[in-house]
Design a protein around this motif. Structure first.
Motif, PDB file in Angstrom:
ATOM      1  N   CYS A 198       0.733  -1.363  -0.036  1.00 34.68           N
ATOM      2  CA  CYS A 198      -0.096  -0.025   0.036  1.00 34.68           C
ATOM      3  C   CYS A 198       0.894   1.226  -0.067  1.00 34.68           C
ATOM      4  O   CYS A 198       0.626   2.337  -0.916  1.00 34.68           O
ATOM      5  N   ILE A 199       1.840   1.496   0.780  1.00 33.39           N
ATOM      6  CA  ILE A 199       2.662   2.538   1.131  1.00 33.39           C
ATOM      7  C   ILE A 199       3.341   3.030  -0.320  1.00 33.39           C
ATOM      8  O   ILE A 199       3.213   3.940  -0.907  1.00 33.39           O
ATOM      9  N   GLU A 200       4.202   1.875  -0.660  1.00 28.48           N
ATOM     10  CA  GLU A 200       5.115   1.911  -1.917  1.00 28.48           C
ATOM     11  C   GLU A 200       4.364   2.468  -3.196  1.00 28.48           C
ATOM     12  O   GLU A 200       4.570   3.145  -3.958  1.00 28.48           O
ATOM     13  N   PRO A 201       3.276   1.475  -3.441  1.00 28.26           N
ATOM     14  CA  PRO A 201       2.378   1.917  -4.517  1.00 28.26           C
ATOM     15  C   PRO A 201       1.791   3.215  -4.411  1.00 28.26           C
ATOM     16  O   PRO A 201       1.727   4.124  -5.560  1.00 28.26           O
ATOM     17  N   ALA A 202       1.160   3.651  -3.309  1.00 26.67           N
ATOM     18  CA  ALA A 202       0.854   5.232  -3.080  1.00 26.67           C
ATOM     19  C   ALA A 202       1.824   5.971  -3.434  1.00 26.67           C
ATOM     20  O   ALA A 202       1.536   7.260  -3.974  1.00 26.67           O
ATOM     21  N   ILE A 203       3.046   5.883  -2.937  1.00 27.93           N
ATOM     22  CA  ILE A 203       4.207   6.802  -3.181  1.00 27.93           C
ATOM     23  C   ILE A 203       4.550   6.789  -4.660  1.00 27.93           C
ATOM     24  O   ILE A 203       4.694   7.882  -5.314  1.00 27.93           O
ATOM     25  N   ILE A 204       4.304   5.861  -5.342  1.00 31.56           N
ATOM     26  CA  ILE A 204       4.535   5.669  -6.760  1.00 31.56           C
ATOM     27  C   ILE A 204       3.438   6.557  -7.618  1.00 31.56           C
ATOM     28  O   ILE A 204       3.827   7.325  -8.504  1.00 31.56           O
ATOM     29  N   GLN A 205       2.163   6.354  -6.913  1.00 27.71           N
ATOM     30  CA  GLN A 205       1.120   7.059  -7.589  1.00 27.71           C
ATOM     31  C   GLN A 205       1.379   8.678  -7.429  1.00 27.71           C
ATOM     32  O   GLN A 205       1.127   9.323  -8.393  1.00 27.71           O
ATOM     33  N   ILE A 206       1.768   9.089  -6.297  1.00 26.08           N
ATOM     34  CA  ILE A 206       1.977  10.587  -5.935  1.00 26.08           C
ATOM     35  C   ILE A 206       3.145  10.843  -6.888  1.00 26.08           C
ATOM     36  O   ILE A 206       2.853  11.970  -7.604  1.00 26.08           O
ATOM     37  N   PHE A 207       4.199  10.309  -7.079  1.00 26.57           N
ATOM     38  CA  PHE A 207       5.455  10.595  -7.717  1.00 26.57           C
ATOM     39  C   PHE A 207       5.082  11.050  -9.222  1.00 26.57           C
ATOM     40  O   PHE A 207       5.703  11.682  -9.825  1.00 26.57           O
ATOM     41  N   THR A 208       4.569  10.049  -9.599  1.00 27.16           N
ATOM     42  CA  THR A 208       4.182   9.686 -11.060  1.00 27.16           C
ATOM     43  C   THR A 208       2.963  10.594 -11.644  1.00 27.16           C
ATOM     44  O   THR A 208       2.529  10.859 -12.751  1.00 27.16           O
ATOM     45  N   LYS A 209       2.289  10.915 -10.466  1.00 28.28           N
ATOM     46  CA  LYS A 209       0.983  11.444 -10.817  1.00 28.28           C
ATOM     47  C   LYS A 209      -0.060  10.664 -11.818  1.00 28.28           C
ATOM     48  O   LYS A 209      -0.891  11.333 -12.190  1.00 28.28           O
ATOM     49  N   ILE A 210       0.213   9.389 -11.620  1.00 24.90           N
ATOM     50  CA  ILE A 210      -0.739   8.350 -12.248  1.00 24.90           C
ATOM     51  C   ILE A 210      -2.120   8.595 -11.667  1.00 24.90           C
ATOM     52  O   ILE A 210      -2.086   8.380 -10.465  1.00 24.90           O
TER      53      ILE A 210
END
Length: 198
Positions: free
Chosen positions: A103-115
């Motif tokens: 959850c945390i790592e995918p959420a960070i990726i979502q925030i970083f990539t703005k996907i």
């Protein structure tokens, strides 16, 4: 002898912290990812993904930080880093132990990539939901399971340390600040930070 394969300034931090908390003797094996050491055939036998961290313990070999946390906490119950398998708290422990990578790592990726991913199809829901759920859980404190520090705090604390404190990708909240302060006050965390800095 337990061998922890690691690289400075990487996801290895959580497993260094784990081993420092455990009090178990272990050997750190520097794996220079800038030189491609993680792609060497011998290393790929330990972790076929060619990532750090990885761990060997006799004939056992595994990668993935949360899996390493689970393995050490279960294989060495004297570390007291996991609830007993028959304890009902064990269910929540397992949930939180794997919350960081799922959850945390995918959420960070979502925030970083703005996907933009529909919350109905994203396994983690949404970044907002992940950090709202974590905020509510940590507000109860002092640790993710209440009074008892566990390996789940290592995965959660490492994820928040990365997302909030080091890279400021996630806005801080009072519960995150208080929790991170408690994590950072632990001598094992402090030793791990020095080691992981390289």
């Amino acid at each position: 002898m337990i061998k922890l394969y690691w690289s400075p300034r990487s996801r290895s931090f959580s497993t260094i912290w784990l081993m420092e908390e455990s009090g178990l003797p272990y050997e750190r094996v520097l794996t220079d990812i800038t030189a491609g050491a993680q792609k060497a055939p011998d290393y790929l036998k330990i972790n076929p993904m060619g990532k750090v961290p990885a761990l060997t313990d006799g004939d056992a070999a595994l990668g993935e930080a949360a899996a390493i946390c689970a393995y050490i906490a279960d294989r060495y119950p004297e570390t007291r880093l996991a609830p007993d398998p028959v304890d009902p708290v064990r269910a929540r422990y397992l949930q939180w132990l794997f919350f960081s990578p799922t959850c945390i790592e995918p959420a960070i990726i979502q925030i970083f990539t703005k996907i933009e991913v529909p919350t109905s199809t994203a396994a983690w829901g949404s970044a907002t939901q992940v950090f709202d759920v974590l905020d509510a859980a940590l507000a109860k404190g002092p640790w993710i399971l209440g009074e008892k520090f566990s390996a789940a705090d290592i995965t959660i604390g490492s994820g928040l340390n990365f997302a909030v404190r080091l890279f400021k990708m996630v806005p801080s909240r009072p519960s995150f600040e208080a929790y991170l302060a408690r994590c950072m006050a632990r001598p094992a965390f402090q030793r791990a930070e020095k080691i992981a800095a390289g």
